[in-house]
Design an enzyme around this catalytic site. Structure first.
Site, PDB file in Angstrom:
ATOM      1  N   HIS A   1      31.258  -6.314  66.087  1.00  0.00           N
ATOM      2  CA  HIS A   1      31.587  -5.584  67.172  1.00  0.00           C
ATOM      3  C   HIS A   1      32.682  -4.628  66.819  1.00  0.00           C
ATOM      4  O   HIS A   1      33.726  -5.199  66.005  1.00  0.00           O
ATOM      5  CB  HIS A   1      31.802  -6.154  68.360  1.00  0.00           C
TER       6      HIS A   1
ATOM      7  N   THR B   1      27.354 -11.064  75.456  1.00  0.00           N
ATOM      8  CA  THR B   1      28.343  -9.637  75.913  1.00  0.00           C
ATOM      9  C   THR B   1      27.075  -8.323  75.815  1.00  0.00           C
ATOM     10  O   THR B   1      27.585  -7.126  75.727  1.00  0.00           O
ATOM     11  CB  THR B   1      29.498  -9.478  74.829  1.00  0.00           C
TER      12      THR B   1
ATOM     13  N   GLU C   1      35.983  -7.025  71.160  1.00  0.00           N
ATOM     14  CA  GLU C   1      35.366  -7.303  72.633  1.00  0.00           C
ATOM     15  C   GLU C   1      36.383  -8.047  73.236  1.00  0.00           C
ATOM     16  O   GLU C   1      36.775  -7.662  74.359  1.00  0.00           O
ATOM     17  CB  GLU C   1      34.032  -8.047  72.534  1.00  0.00           C
TER      18      GLU C   1
ATOM     19  N   HIS D   1      22.170  -1.942  67.412  1.00  0.00           N
ATOM     20  CA  HIS D   1      23.311  -2.396  68.349  1.00  0.00           C
ATOM     21  C   HIS D   1      24.458  -2.821  67.728  1.00  0.00           C
ATOM     22  O   HIS D   1      25.659  -2.831  67.718  1.00  0.00           O
ATOM     23  CB  HIS D   1      23.128  -3.359  69.252  1.00  0.00           C
TER      24      HIS D   1
ATOM     25  N   HIS E   1      31.000 -12.494  65.771  1.00  0.00           N
ATOM     26  CA  HIS E   1      30.604 -13.437  66.668  1.00  0.00           C
ATOM     27  C   HIS E   1      29.505 -14.330  65.704  1.00  0.00           C
ATOM     28  O   HIS E   1      28.278 -13.967  65.503  1.00  0.00           O
ATOM     29  CB  HIS E   1      29.895 -12.954  67.741  1.00  0.00           C
TER      30      HIS E   1
END
Ligand SMILES: *[C@@H]1O[C@H](CO)[C@@H](O)[C@H](O)[C@H]1NC(C)=O
Length: 305
Positions: free
Chosen positions: A110, A216, A120, A79, A133
């Site tokens: 991200h 998230t 995000e 991911h 993050h």
């Protein structure tokens, strides 16, 4: 097989697949945990002019963020690309956070399919090409999984990136390592990474937004004290392209592509801001106005000739 049984089997398959979520719909189809039913979800669109100014939040206290020996493995979990910490000695406190200190567990990224999308959180509707993050858990709760199940148990620092003409050399050790962890479940150790806070060395960490939200990613647990900084980290377009060479499968067939969740409703939450954004915007306005005035004068003189 009877129809009701088939239906039950389909439900089971769907639930099992929940663990292997994807970003095909930017998370709009996630149903695990409170992803679809929560009221304090993340990310959000931050509207600077409607944030509540709170100049009493105070400075952050970052401990061992200036140590380059704290990195564990860098890995691709299918991911995102994530860098784990080697031990529990890199900590965060202050900044108006409740119940600190917080221990840095990992940081991850991200991104999107082009330089115009990927972050995000958005600010006044604008999406950055990349967001990092730094995930911390409350020290008093003992470990990440306990904290992830406790209100206000996590503190996440989010930084945006902006495209800059030249490379940001501090990012190279992470981006270079991606070639060895391109496929899902691969991991590696970093060679010559910078001290951790070098990653955001050009960002003024006194300028940030604070709100109460959640993870998230599924199960979207509403346990996060969010900090999103308004100044951005520089990255080149060439460097951004490197992060997109990460794959969501073990064979390297399908790129992760995009891994940002859609922005969520603010509902009744308050978004705090550590400074008055209308004051820091004022000098830029004045310069614009000066430019307009000069243009008008030049235009006027030109017409006289
Ligand atoms: C960071 O922002 C604060 C708050 O506006 C300001 O007082 C400080 O001078 C800034 N620091 C730097 C290094 O620009």
């Amino acid at each position: 097989m009877e129809l009701p049984n088939l239906f039950f089997l389909l439900i089971l398959i769907t639930q099992a697949r929940g663990a292997s979520y994807n970003y095909d719909s930017n998370g709009d189809d996630w149903t695990t945990g409170v992803c679809s039913t929560g009221t304090k979800q993340s990310p959000i669109n931050i509207v600077l002019s409607s944030a509540s100014v709170d100049t009493s939040l105070g400075e952050f206290v970052l401990t061992n963020y200036d140590d380059d020996s704290k990195y564990g493995v860098i890995k691709n979990n299918g991911h995102t690309i994530q860098v784990d910490m080697a031990d529990d000695t890199v900590t965060l406190n202050g900044g108006g956070l409740d119940g600190g200190p917080f221990i840095l567990a990992q940081f991850h990224f991200h991104w999107g399919t082009s330089d115009s999308t990927g972050s995000e959180h958005t600010v006044d509707g604008n999406r950055s090409p990349l967001e990092i993050h730094f995930v911390h858990y409350k020290q008093s709760l003992g470990d990440l999984s306990t904290a992830a199940g406790t209100a206000d148990g996590l503190a996440v620092l989010g930084f945006f990136f902006e495209v800059y003409p030249s490379d940001n050399a501090y990012l190279d050790p992470f981006l270079d390592a991606i070639s060895s962890v391109a496929k899902k479940d691969q991991n590696a150790t970093l060679s010559s990474p910078p001290v951790i806070d070098a990653i955001f060395q050009n960002v003024n960490t006194s300028l940030f937004v604070r709100y109460s939200g959640g993870l998230t990613t599924p199960g979207c647990n509403e346990v996060v004290q969010w900090t999103v900084f308004t100044e951005k980290i520089r990255i080149s377009s060439v460097q951004l392209a490197k992060i997109r060479l990460s794959y969501q499968d073990t064979s390297g067939a399908t790129a992760i592509g995009k891994n940002y969740r859609s922005t969520q409703s603010i509902n009744s939450r308050t978004v705090k801001i550590s400074y008055d954004p209308s004051i820091s915007a004022a000098p830029i306005l004045t310069l614009n106005m000066l430019f307009l005035l000069l243009s008008a004068i030049v235009g006027f003189l030109y017409c006289q000739i």
